[in-house]
Design an enzyme around this catalytic site. Structure first.
Site, PDB file in Angstrom:
ATOM      1  N   GLN A  54       0.732  -1.188   0.091  1.00 52.67           N
ATOM      2  CA  GLN A  54      -0.147  -0.280  -0.543  1.00 52.67           C
ATOM      3  C   GLN A  54       0.778   1.065   0.038  1.00 52.67           C
ATOM      4  OE1 GLN A  54      -3.708   0.533   0.380  1.00 52.67           O
ATOM      5  NE2 GLN A  54      -2.802   2.826   0.380  1.00 52.67           N
ATOM      6  N   ALA A  56       1.267   5.789  -1.256  1.00 51.70           N
ATOM      7  CA  ALA A  56       0.737   6.966  -0.948  1.00 51.70           C
ATOM      8  C   ALA A  56      -0.203   6.873  -1.791  1.00 51.70           C
ATOM      9  CB  ALA A  56       0.974   8.226  -0.505  1.00 51.70           C
ATOM     10  N   ARG A  59      -1.913   1.406  -4.955  1.00 48.21           N
ATOM     11  CA  ARG A  59      -2.190   0.269  -4.400  1.00 48.21           C
ATOM     12  C   ARG A  59      -1.817  -0.845  -5.318  1.00 48.21           C
ATOM     13  NH1 ARG A  59      -7.834   1.285  -2.032  1.00 48.21           N
ATOM     14  NH2 ARG A  59      -7.579   2.798  -0.262  1.00 48.21           N
ATOM     15  N   ASP A 175      10.555  10.756 -10.593  1.00 48.84           N
ATOM     16  CA  ASP A 175      10.929  10.316  -9.470  1.00 48.84           C
ATOM     17  C   ASP A 175      11.625   8.479  -9.508  1.00 48.84           C
ATOM     18  OD1 ASP A 175       9.460   9.713  -7.479  1.00 48.84           O
ATOM     19  OD2 ASP A 175       7.828   7.871  -7.151  1.00 48.84           O
TER      20      ASP A 175
HETATM   21 MG   LIG Z   1       7.724   3.634  -6.218  1.00 50.53          MG
END
Ligand SMILES: [Mg+2]
Ligand SMILES: Nc1ncnc2c1ncn2[C@@H]1O[C@H](COP(=O)(O)OP(=O)(O)O)[C@@H](O)[C@H]1O
Length: 268
Positions: A54, A56, A59, A175
């Site tokens: 899980q 942020a 999921r 990211d």
């Molecule tokens: Mg990730």
């Protein structure tokens, strides 16, 4: 009465009876969302899948897709966002994730195979890299075991190579962290099969500045997650530079971004 106060003030904290009944049926998850809620619509798709992780944003479930081991990434609705904005952001991230994975795959960069994307429920079914571990866990374990940190050198080289290849395709990951890289066979070395994941914030750009910022994000994440790895990260950058003709312009931008970051932290 409760109904009326809700109508006058829709944000009122007083739960309606129906809400309370729903809360009992669907307990709250740590993210504040209900276990089943507006994401109810994803339930039929996720039947037979087991919740694995899980985050942020999403999921992660494990299950099967046409008989193959699959990971399902479900970007569930965020109740703290305006529903229309949430729908737009979630949709964009799902699209970006699937699109970048395809683009990388076509260029021979290891990413999980995307099996199926459902844009209504924002679910991505992809290849489950069974037995893989994150680069983060691998580095942490190696450092803790007191093994020669040089054994991570091959991995740093491989990371530099794969990122240079990705940037040569003008894919900006958005990211980059060591948690968003997996080792397919669970170990490093010449046969290390490094796989990039989590492309939800990715976009395409040919600008050295964007690539420099991508590397800066990685550097920040890398050095804060893994203490005393400055020389290892430098090895990654050296390998990145050796692997791409376009790298010197990127590294120049990386230097500029670092300087900007430092000035900002000096000012406050
Ligand atoms: Mg990730
Ligand atoms: N295709 C996959 N195969 C195996 N594990 C995966 C796969 N995709 C994700 N994971 C695992 O789930 C974690 C979270 O996935 P990720 O896509 O990074 O989601 P998040 O947006 O929550 O960070 C990863 O760090 C990895 O451990």
């Amino acid at each position: 009465m409760l109904e009326r106060s809700r109508k006058i003030n829709p944000g009122a904290a007083v739960p309606l009876r129906a809400d309370r009944r729903r809360q009992r049926r669907f307990p709250r998850l740590p993210d504040g969302n209900m276990a089943s809620d507006r994401s109810d619509s994803a339930a039929p798709l996720l039947a037979g899948c087991a919740l694995w992780k899980q985050g942020a944003e999403a999921r992660i479930y494990r299950g099967k897709f046409l008989g193959r081991a699959a990971v399902v990434k479900h970007r569930f609705p965020k109740r703290y966002r305006h529903p229309q904005l949430d729908e737009k952001l979630t949709r964009r991230r799902t699209v970006q994730e699937a699109r970048a994975a395809l683009r990388c795959r076509k260029a021979g960069i290891s990413v999980p195979v995307v099996y199926f994307v459902d844009y209504t429920t924002h679910c991505i079914f992809m290849e489950d890299l069974v037995g893989s571990i994150t680069v983060r866990d691998h580095i942490v374990t190696t450092q803790q075991s007191g093994d020669n940190p040089e054994s991570l050198g091959g991995l740093a080289d491989e990371m530099g190579r794969i990122l240079a290849k990705m940037h040569d395709e003008d894919v900006i990951h958005g990211d980059l962290t060591t948690s968003n890289m997996l080792l397919r066979n669970g170990s490093e070395g010449p046969g290390a099969d490094l796989v990039l994941i989590d492309f939800g914030l990715s976009y395409t750009s040919a600008l050295p500045e964007d690539k420099g910022v991508d590397m800066y994000v990685l550097e920040k994440a890398f050095l804060s997650t893994h203490p005393n790895t400055e020389s290892l990260f430098q090895q990654l950058l050296n390998s990145y530079t050796a692997a791409s003709k376009k790298a010197p312009a990127v590294i120049k931008k990386l230097d500029e971004v670092r300087l900007r970051g430092r000035k900002r932290s000096m000012v406050g």
